[in-house]
Enzyme design. Structure first.
Site, PDB file in Angstrom:
ATOM      1  N   LYS A 113       0.831  -1.209   0.000  1.00 59.96           N
ATOM      2  CA  LYS A 113       0.000   0.000   0.000  1.00 59.96           C
ATOM      3  C   LYS A 113       0.864   1.257   0.000  1.00 59.96           C
ATOM      4  CE  LYS A 113      -4.108  -1.856   2.276  1.00 59.96           C
ATOM      5  NZ  LYS A 113      -5.059  -1.686   3.376  1.00 59.96           N
ATOM      6  N   LYS A 199      -7.033 -10.376  -7.564  1.00 55.87           N
ATOM      7  CA  LYS A 199      -8.205 -10.499  -6.705  1.00 55.87           C
ATOM      8  C   LYS A 199      -9.253  -9.437  -7.042  1.00 55.87           C
ATOM      9  CE  LYS A 199      -8.657 -10.052  -1.979  1.00 55.87           C
ATOM     10  NZ  LYS A 199      -8.320 -10.089  -0.559  1.00 55.87           N
ATOM     11  N   LYS A 202     -12.073  -3.732  -4.027  1.00 57.04           N
ATOM     12  CA  LYS A 202     -12.766  -2.450  -3.937  1.00 57.04           C
ATOM     13  C   LYS A 202     -11.903  -1.322  -4.471  1.00 57.04           C
ATOM     14  CE  LYS A 202     -13.683  -3.347   0.539  1.00 57.04           C
ATOM     15  NZ  LYS A 202     -14.279  -3.325   1.891  1.00 57.04           N
TER      16      LYS A 202
END
Ligand code: TRP
Length: 336
Positions: A113, A199, A202
């Site tokens: 991230k 994957k 969101k």
């Protein structure tokens, strides 16, 4: 003997999608028969990356309503908002002070991230797994059902508990209980509609990469029409050269309730033109009851507030008692 306890949560950022449902929520619905469940919306985790204050509260409510719409039953489960229980942040601070910095710098998800965020990485993002450890350890759960990607965070949680027990507990009298991870089988992973090797997420900038639980039928149809496939005729599972094919067949398999052998036989001679409408119908039919219940829940004034108020009370009773235990062990004077 009482039921064992499980605890899990989802961040209320973005729309919940089929990956969240099949990978997490549907699993909880199964587990709630055998376990006492504590399920929450991780809204404190949601601000570790830039967020929009205008949508935070509404997204949090939406996720709570989707838990209920998907079949979480308040007889077996407590649903609450992380930020409604201040013990989470307080315990996280205490944990931060006993957690070596390099444990956090080694977290894979932080590194991933942080790279995505560039210059703008907050100390909160680094501390994210310590807050998660507090979320978990406050409730002394027996098991924590999560996806494979959270395994390292659960190991860290156990390491923090063990360190606290070692430094401040006494032999044979641990302060905190070490929970067991309950990692879902790889098969339950739903992949992106635009790249079968990634994957469903969101945070993918393209909404075409996922089916959201509240997508109306036309949107589902459009997304399946546009989703990535391959030029090969005849559909089959488990071909590493055909990740999209495997993912779409798997979606059909889990949502239709058929067995893998049945789906393999049914689809072996199909082309995409025949399979896509079938998959579209299956997804629409599987989501229809959830969407209907969601609308009912949202349509009933005050209902969700009541659920979350009760959830907060039940969660807080347990969380506060664990927090007091830790504060006592660390030597704090407790308020009268
Ligand atoms: N980090 C988890 C995720 O992204 C969400 C989460 C926060 C969580 N606190 C938790 C999951 C505690 C399980 C237990 O999926």
């Amino acid at each position: 003997m009482g039921k064992q306890r499980i605890l899990s949560g989802i961040q209320p950022t973005g729309e919940l999608h089929l990956g969240n449902y099949l990978g997490a929520i549907r699993n909880w619905v199964e587990l709630q028969r055998d376990y006492d469940c504590f399920l929450f919306m991780a809204d404190l985790h949601a601000i570790t990356v830039p967020h929009d204050p205008k949508t935070l509260a509404a997204s949090t409510y939406k996720v709570a309503a989707l838990y209920l719409a998907a079949g979480i039953d308040l007889e077996h489960a407590t649903i609450f908002v992380q930020s409604h229980v201040p013990a989470h942040t307080e315990l996280a601070w205490l944990f931060l002070c006993i957690t070596p910095l390099n444990w956090l710098e080694d977290m894979i998800q932080f590194k991933e991230k942080a790279v995505k965020q560039g210059e703008n990485v907050s100390a909160g993002l680094l501390s994210y797994p310590v807050l998660q450890a507090a979320d978990i350890l406050l409730y002394e759960p027996d098991k924590v059902p999560v996806g494979e990607d959270q395994k390292q965070h659960l190991e860290l949680t156990r390491d923090i508990a063990a360190r606290l027990n070692y430094q401040f507990g006494s032999e044979g009298h641990p302060i905190l209980k070490l929970p067991e991870p309950m990692i879902r089988a790889e098969g339950a992973r739903v992949m992106s509609l635009t790249d079968g090797t990634k994957k469903m997420s969101k945070s993918d900038p393209s909404d075409l990469s996922r089916i959201n639980l509240l997508d109306p039928p036309e949107t589902i149809q459009h997304k399946i029409k546009r989703c990535k496939t391959d030029p090969i005729r005849g559909l089959q599972f488990d071909d590493p050269e055909r990740p999209e094919c495997h993912n779409l067949l798997t979606l059909y398999l889990v949502l239709s309730g058929k067995t893998k052998a049945e789906v393999a036989a049914e689809c072996q001679d199909m082309g995409w033109g025949q399979f896509k409408p079938l998959l579209t119908e299956t997804i629409i039919a599987a989501l229809a009851p959830i969407q209907k219940k969601y609308a009912e829940i949202m349509g009933e004034p005050g209902y969700l507030e009541q659920v979350l108020k009760q959830g907060k009370e039940r969660a807080e009773a347990i969380a506060n008692s664990t927090l007091m235990k830790v504060k006592k062990a660390l030597g704090y004077s407790l308020p009268l």
